[in-house]
Design a protein around this motif. Structure first.
Motif: not given
Length: 201
Positions: A111-118, A138-143
């Motif tokens: 994973a290249p960054f903290n986020g949510i898996m699709g 997707q990193q959804v916080n912040p947006i």
């Protein structure tokens, strides 16, 4: 100033493998959070591991030869050229080992960054190529909020200005901060592109 905007993930990436091969480990949990550096996929690296062991043995032999020749060189038992050839062989093998380790690293997708898996598009056991889609993160916080305003307002909006926005089917107001402004006017629409950032807790 009123505008229509679009909410975007702060960071988004479609994961693609760096090398082709057979998937021997798949650690993707769709819709789950991931941390930067988490192992998501492993491609078969048996060939590279075998090459690595072979070259490590070659390096051991080359280093022993260099050590022996160094002693002979000190007593002028061999020429400097003979010693340099052996040393160059050792350094070449070290470079080959570094290259093979780099290839082994490419068999791991992290994973290249903290986020949510699709959603994932592959299964364990699949043979994939460098153009195979694996999944998205997707990193959804912040947006981010992208919007544009007519060029006549270009001089009135600045970085760090606050904006208030609402989303469809809700009257609740949210705050965001402008952090980037396109430095030129869009020639086709005569508008200025602006990007804001907001917390998405």
């Amino acid at each position: 100033v009123y505008a229509t905007g679009t909410l975007l993930a702060n960071e988004e990436v479609m994961l693609l493998p760096e090398i082709s091969g057979k998937i021997v480990g798949l650690y993707i949990h769709e819709g789950s959070p991931v941390r930067k550096g988490d192992l998501l996929l492993k491609i078969n690296d048996a060939d590279f591991q075998a090459q690595l062991k072979k070259m490590e043995l070659q390096l051991k032999i080359a280093d022993e030869k260099v050590a022996r020749l160094k002693q002979l060189l000190n007593i002028q038992g061999i020429s400097q050229e003979e010693y340099d050839i052996a040393l160059n062989q050792s350094n070449t093998t070290k470079a080959d080992i570094d290259y093979t380790k780099a290839q082994i690293a490419k068999t791991e997708l992290r994973a290249p960054f903290n986020g949510i898996m699709g959603l994932k598009y592959v299964s364990e056991g699949s043979t994939i190529t460098t153009s195979t889609r694996i999944a998205s993160i997707q990193q959804v916080n912040p947006i981010k909020i992208d919007f544009s305003v007519p060029e006549k307002y270009a001089g009135t909006l600045n970085q760090n200005d606050n904006i208030i926005f609402t989303v469809s089917e809700s009257n609740k107001q949210y705050k965001a901060r402008i952090y980037a402004i396109e430095p030129k006017i869009d020639q086709a629409t005569r508008t200025l592109q602006i990007r804001a950032l907001t917390d998405n807790s």
